[in-house]
Design a protein around this motif. Sequence first.
Motif, short mmCIF file in Angstrom:
data_model
loop_
_atom_site.label_atom_id
_atom_site.label_comp_id
_atom_site.label_asym_id
_atom_site.label_seq_id
_atom_site.Cartn_x
_atom_site.Cartn_y
_atom_site.Cartn_z
N LEU A 102 0.82 -1.21 0.00
CA LEU A 102 0.00 0.00 0.00
C LEU A 102 0.86 1.26 0.00
O LEU A 102 0.58 2.21 -0.73
CB LEU A 102 -0.93 -0.01 1.22
CG LEU A 102 -2.04 -1.05 1.22
CD1 LEU A 102 -2.74 -1.09 2.58
CD2 LEU A 102 -3.06 -0.76 0.12
N ILE A 103 1.91 1.26 0.81
CA ILE A 103 2.81 2.43 0.87
C ILE A 103 3.50 2.62 -0.48
O ILE A 103 3.60 3.74 -0.99
CB ILE A 103 3.84 2.25 2.00
CG1 ILE A 103 3.14 2.38 3.36
CG2 ILE A 103 4.96 3.28 1.88
CD1 ILE A 103 4.02 2.03 4.54
N GLY A 104 3.97 1.53 -1.06
CA GLY A 104 4.63 1.62 -2.36
C GLY A 104 3.70 2.09 -3.45
O GLY A 104 4.07 2.92 -4.29
N GLY A 110 -1.61 2.21 4.37
CA GLY A 110 -0.38 1.45 4.60
C GLY A 110 0.34 1.88 5.86
O GLY A 110 0.83 1.04 6.63
N ILE A 111 0.40 3.19 6.09
CA ILE A 111 1.03 3.71 7.30
C ILE A 111 0.28 3.21 8.54
O ILE A 111 0.90 2.85 9.56
CB ILE A 111 1.04 5.25 7.29
CG1 ILE A 111 2.05 5.77 6.25
CG2 ILE A 111 1.38 5.82 8.68
CD1 ILE A 111 3.49 5.44 6.58
N GLY A 112 -1.04 3.18 8.47
CA GLY A 112 -1.83 2.72 9.61
C GLY A 112 -1.56 1.26 9.94
O GLY A 112 -1.34 0.90 11.11
N ILE A 113 -1.59 0.40 8.93
CA ILE A 113 -1.35 -1.03 9.15
C ILE A 113 0.08 -1.26 9.63
O ILE A 113 0.32 -2.08 10.53
CB ILE A 113 -1.64 -1.82 7.85
CG1 ILE A 113 -3.11 -1.66 7.46
CG2 ILE A 113 -1.30 -3.30 8.03
CD1 ILE A 113 -3.45 -2.25 6.11
N LEU A 114 1.03 -0.54 9.04
CA LEU A 114 2.42 -0.64 9.48
C LEU A 114 2.56 -0.22 10.94
O LEU A 114 3.27 -0.88 11.72
CB LEU A 114 3.31 0.24 8.60
CG LEU A 114 4.80 0.31 8.99
CD1 LEU A 114 5.45 -1.06 8.86
CD2 LEU A 114 5.53 1.35 8.13
N HIS A 148 1.50 8.98 -6.23
CA HIS A 148 1.72 10.37 -5.84
C HIS A 148 2.86 11.01 -6.63
O HIS A 148 2.74 12.16 -7.09
CB HIS A 148 2.03 10.45 -4.35
CG HIS A 148 2.36 11.82 -3.86
ND1 HIS A 148 1.40 12.76 -3.57
CD2 HIS A 148 3.57 12.43 -3.65
CE1 HIS A 148 1.99 13.88 -3.19
NE2 HIS A 148 3.30 13.71 -3.22
N SER A 149 3.95 10.28 -6.80
CA SER A 149 5.15 10.87 -7.39
C SER A 149 5.25 10.72 -8.90
O SER A 149 5.84 11.57 -9.57
CB SER A 149 6.40 10.24 -6.75
OG SER A 149 6.41 8.83 -6.96
N ILE A 150 4.64 9.66 -9.44
CA ILE A 150 4.81 9.37 -10.86
C ILE A 150 3.51 9.39 -11.65
O ILE A 150 3.47 9.86 -12.78
CB ILE A 150 5.52 8.00 -11.05
CG1 ILE A 150 6.91 8.04 -10.41
CG2 ILE A 150 5.62 7.63 -12.53
CD1 ILE A 150 7.65 6.72 -10.47
N ASP A 156 -3.15 9.55 -1.44
CA ASP A 156 -3.12 9.91 -0.02
C ASP A 156 -3.73 8.82 0.85
O ASP A 156 -3.18 8.44 1.89
CB ASP A 156 -3.88 11.21 0.23
CG ASP A 156 -3.33 12.38 -0.55
OD1 ASP A 156 -2.16 12.32 -0.96
OD2 ASP A 156 -4.08 13.36 -0.76
N VAL A 157 -4.91 8.32 0.43
CA VAL A 157 -5.61 7.34 1.24
C VAL A 157 -4.94 5.97 1.18
O VAL A 157 -4.91 5.24 2.18
CB VAL A 157 -7.11 7.25 0.85
CG1 VAL A 157 -7.79 8.59 1.00
CG2 VAL A 157 -7.29 6.71 -0.56
N VAL A 158 -4.39 5.61 0.02
CA VAL A 158 -3.71 4.32 -0.10
C VAL A 158 -2.45 4.31 0.76
O VAL A 158 -2.19 3.37 1.51
CB VAL A 158 -3.36 4.02 -1.57
CG1 VAL A 158 -2.49 2.78 -1.68
CG2 VAL A 158 -4.63 3.83 -2.39
N PHE A 159 -1.65 5.38 0.65
CA PHE A 159 -0.43 5.49 1.45
C PHE A 159 -0.79 5.56 2.94
O PHE A 159 -0.14 4.92 3.78
CB PHE A 159 0.34 6.74 1.04
CG PHE A 159 1.75 6.78 1.56
CD1 PHE A 159 2.80 6.36 0.77
CD2 PHE A 159 2.03 7.28 2.83
CE1 PHE A 159 4.12 6.40 1.24
CE2 PHE A 159 3.33 7.33 3.30
CZ PHE A 159 4.38 6.89 2.51
N GLY A 160 -1.83 6.32 3.27
CA GLY A 160 -2.24 6.44 4.67
C GLY A 160 -2.69 5.12 5.25
O GLY A 160 -2.38 4.81 6.41
#
Length: 241
Positions: free
Chosen positions: A43-45, A196-200, A51-53, A190-194
């Motif tokens: 999810l973070i990846g 991932g951060i939550g689960i991590l 976001h970047s590409i 934003d939500v996908v990365f977020g």
Amino acid sequence: MRQILTVIVTAVLVMAFPRSVYAQHMEPADSVSARDFILPATLIGTGAFIHSIAHDSFDVPVRDALLGKDGKGIVTTVDDYLMYVPAVMAAGMSLLNVPTVHKWTDIWLETSMSMANVFVLGKGIKFLIDSPRPDGMDNNSFPSGHCSVAFAGAELVRCEYGWKWGLAAYGVASSVAVLRLCNNAHWLSDVVFGAGIGILSAQISRVLLNPVKNVLGIGVNVSPAVDPVSGTLCASLAFVF
């Protein structure tokens, strides 16, 4: 086209449920393994890549598809409260005799550490990235703090109580993610990365649980006691540090 984009959004969000198809994960997990970090890393990846590409290829079309012709979307604040529901489930159900892996004091410590991890990681990345929201309100868009909080709680529910309750908690967390998109408060990345951060954050708290307990020397004692005023028999709860 909008139907296709909606399907894409749904498919990405339900990445939070991949292990539910395996029978061995239907019970609460009492240990942390490397595979527990595959989902948050994915999810973070994915969020970082979009976001970047691929911002113009995914973020913008998905927002346009969800907001409709008027571009207003849904105006609601329910997600501001809904994001805490999974964490409340994780901490609260331990007091209701729901079968769990750890005792309630450990679960409360896990939950507290998860929220601390979410705050440190989420705020730190927001400060470093400085990404504008789709509605232009501020530059705190990436990642979604609401999703981080919601998915951290949902992962703790899954780990402590199993998928029977975990699916409900993840359903709430996914609803928060969808509402953040429909509120035009966040991009898809934003939500996908977020998430991932939550689960991590939840998994980090599980890894740190025993070391933190050993360092702090936290213990809890419950014993019968008599209320000196009313003479009622009650329980005495003491935390030992």
